[in-house]
Each structure stands twice: as C-alpha cells, then as structure tokens.
Design an enzyme around this catalytic site. Structure first.
Site: not given
Ligand code: PLP
Length: 362
Positions: A186-188, A306, A140, A168, A71, A224
């Site tokens: 995004s790492a997760h 959601c 996504n 993604q 984000t 930091t």
């Molecule tokens: N962009 C896409 C296509 C995503 O699927 C997501 C998370 O679902 C994000 C951005 C946001 O990433 P984060 O959860 O790391 O803020």
C-alpha cells in the site's frame, strides 16, 4: 507547540518526492490505454512506475497488479488464489485479510509475543488439502514481525501457497517478495498517496480478477489506472529508509516505563518494526488516552483498528492473551520524518495525561 504526529501506521506523511511526481503526472492529459501520443506518454509513466516498484521489491514488472490499496491487493490475492484451496490466516491479521478469507478460514493462533504459532501452523498444514496461507509480514498495531522464512519453509514442505500482507513493512525494514507467492503493498504506508497499492505475484502465478472491464493490468484488474497516485507510489517507494527510528521508539518506551512501571509494552520480546510501540496502561480505556493526547497536541491511535472512528477492543492484543488490558493500549508509530524532539514532547504529554488520570481516580 506544533502538533506531533505519531500515527504513521495509520498513514505516513507524504514524501515530497511523491508530491512532485504526482503533480507532474496530473498534468498529463492522456489515458494510458490510448494509442495516441498523449496516451503513450501516460503509458510510459505507468510502465516506468511498475518496473520501479517491482524491482524495488524483488518482483518483475509484468507480475505487478496496481490496485486501489492494501485492502484490494489482499482481497485480489486471497479471493483470486483460493479457488479449490482452504485458507489459513493468522489470528492477528488486519480486517482486510480476515474479511477476504471469510468465516470459513482456519485461524492460526499467535504466541504471547504476537508471532505466529509455527507448531499450530504445521499441524493445520498437515491436516491436508491444497491450502493458501495468508499472513502479515508486520503487525499494524504492535509492529511484531512474523517469522516469514520459517512460515515459507512450512508452506513449501506442504505444497501450500503463501500470501503476505506486507503493507506495514516497506519503508521501515528491507523487504522483498522473497519466498512468498504473492505480496500486498500500500502506497500510503510508505509515504505515497492514499488509495493506491499493488499485488506482486511470483513468476508464473496468476490470479482471477475481482474487477473486470476494460482489460487493464493484463486483465487482472479492470479500470483506468490511477496514474498520478501510481507515479507518487513509485517515487515514495524509492526513497531511502529512515534511520534511527528504533532509538526514538526505545527512548519513548524507556521514558514511559520510568514514569509508570505498570505499563506493559505488547510484543516487545519479539522482533518488531523500528517505528512502532503498543503501550498498555492498565485500567485506562484506549479511547480516553487517545483523546487526552489529542487535546495535548499529540496524534496516536488506539491499539485497536478504528476504521470508522470508533474504538473497539483490539483483536490483536486479545489474541496475544491480554484479556481486559486489550482495551487499554495506544499505538505510537513514528513517521519517516520524526525528529529527536518527538521523544520529549510525547513523554511530556503522556506523563501529564497519566498524572491527571491518576488524580481523578484518587
Ligand atoms: N494490511 C495492513 C497490515 C494494514 O495496516 C492496512 C491499513 O491499515 C491494510 C492492510 C489496508 O491497506 P489500505 O489502507 O491501503 O487499504
């Protein structure tokens, strides 16, 4: 039966390599901005992670800005690069991109298969003025891949900047900065921790910071750095891509269609991520399906974003022209560690759910 987690696009299970790297970094006392031995040890981990992630995605370490996630990386790119430019976004973008672009951004429609309408993009680019185009590499909800090379070529022809939301993509398909000017990661979503991400910039491009303060990240992002999370991000980014998820996904789709021919698979005629399917069961609210599957031990999500636990109609499926059915989709997204058993367990739960719902209607 153990629970079955099929919501990787919401977040991937952590890679063990990432957990190990995080634990090691957590044990370091220093702040990477401090000049003493402890600070320099922390700085070494930070800069190694920066170089590792940048190299993995075709960028230079000095052009990578660590952020709090996808984000923030999208917001940093869009707000930081948009000065003096109008912004164009795709109709199926993540809310992070839509919100950063703001209500005055131009929205480029998608075709019924979910891919960006290149004719509409070309027309919008031709309508003049310096422009920033912000689109996703992979959706996504449906896994649909936009034609990035063609989009980049149009941007090049019209002198527009191209920002890619690639959150993604990595860990599922080969990906690099390539022809884009900036990329959000995004790492997760690739088996690393939640709450850390990165913005990659092409050499020579700079962004205005969203957060100012201690001048970290070469002045592009104050605060930091989240060292343990960044170490976990780098470890996850170097893990090998899982193989065979597309075969599991295809078996799920074929199984569902055999059980219920009325099911529609959104975007299945377009190139897609190998781990994702969007299954529309006409007439049955997504929320009902998600809850029934959860009770049966299977975690999936509604096709819609959601974010606050509430299920809304999917703007992605609505943009693809699904009308009322846009509220009837579940997203099944296989994680990196999915096994063959996932197919039978999912189909067992899904088939039982559909039979029960059909009996209730009669
Ligand atoms: N962009 C896409 C296509 C995503 O699927 C997501 C998370 O679902 C994000 C951005 C946001 O990433 P984060 O959860 O790391 O803020």
């Amino acid at each position: 039966m153990p629970r079955l987690y099929l919501d990787a696009n919401a977040t991937e299970p952590m890679r063990p390599e990432a957990i190990t790297a995080m634990a090691e970094a957590l044990a370091l006392p220093g702040n990477p901005s401090s000049v003493h031995v402890e600070g320099r040890a922390a700085r070494r981990i930070l800069e190694e992670a920066r170089e590792t992630i940048a190299a993995r995605f075709g960028a230079r370490g000095r052009d990578l800005v660590f952020t709090s996630g996808g984000t923030e990386a999208n917001a940093l790119a869009i707000r930081g690069l948009a000065a003096g430019r109008r912004v164009l976004v795709g109709a199926t973008e993540h809310p992070a991109v839509l919100a950063a672009a703001g209500p005055e951004a131009g929205v480029i429609p998608v075709l019924p298969d979910g891919t960006l309408d290149l004719g509409a993009l070309e027309a919008a680019l031709g309508a003049g003025g310096p422009t920033l185009v912000a689109v996703m590499a992979a959706n996504n909800e449906t896994g649909v891949l936009h034609p990035i090379e063609a989009i980049a070529e149009l941007c090049r022809q019209h002198g527009a900047l191209l920002h890619l939301d690639a959150v993604q993509m990595p860990g599922r398909l080969p990906f690099s900065l390539g022809p884009a000017d900036s990329v959000a990661l995004s790492a997760h979503k690739l088996g690393g921790p939640k709450g850390v991400g990165a913005l990659l910039l092409r050499p020579g491009l700079d962004t205005a910071p969203l957060l100012t303060g201690g001048g970290q990240e070469s002045g592009r992002r104050g605060g930091t750095e989240a060292l343990p999370a960044i170490a976990g991000f780098a470890a996850a980014a170097t893990c090998a891509q899982p193989e065979g998820l597309d075969a599991l996904r295809d078996a799920i789709e074929a199984g569902v269609k055999a059980l219920a021919p009325e099911v529609v698979i959104a975007g299945n005629s377009a190139p897609r991520l190998p781990n994702t399917t969007s299954l529309i069961l006409p007439g049955v609210a997504a929320e009902t399906q998600v809850i029934a599957l959860d009770l049966a031990g299977v975690a999936v999500s509604a096709g819609a974003a959601c974010s606050s636990g509430k299920v809304r109609q999917s703007h992605v499926l609505a943009a693809m022209g699904y009308g009322a059915d846009a509220a009837c989709a579940i997203r099944v997204s296989l994680p990196w560690n999915a096994g063959k058993d996932a197919v039978a367990q999912f189909l067992g739960a899904w088939g039982a759910m559909r039979e029960r719902l059909a009996a209730r209607k009669n």
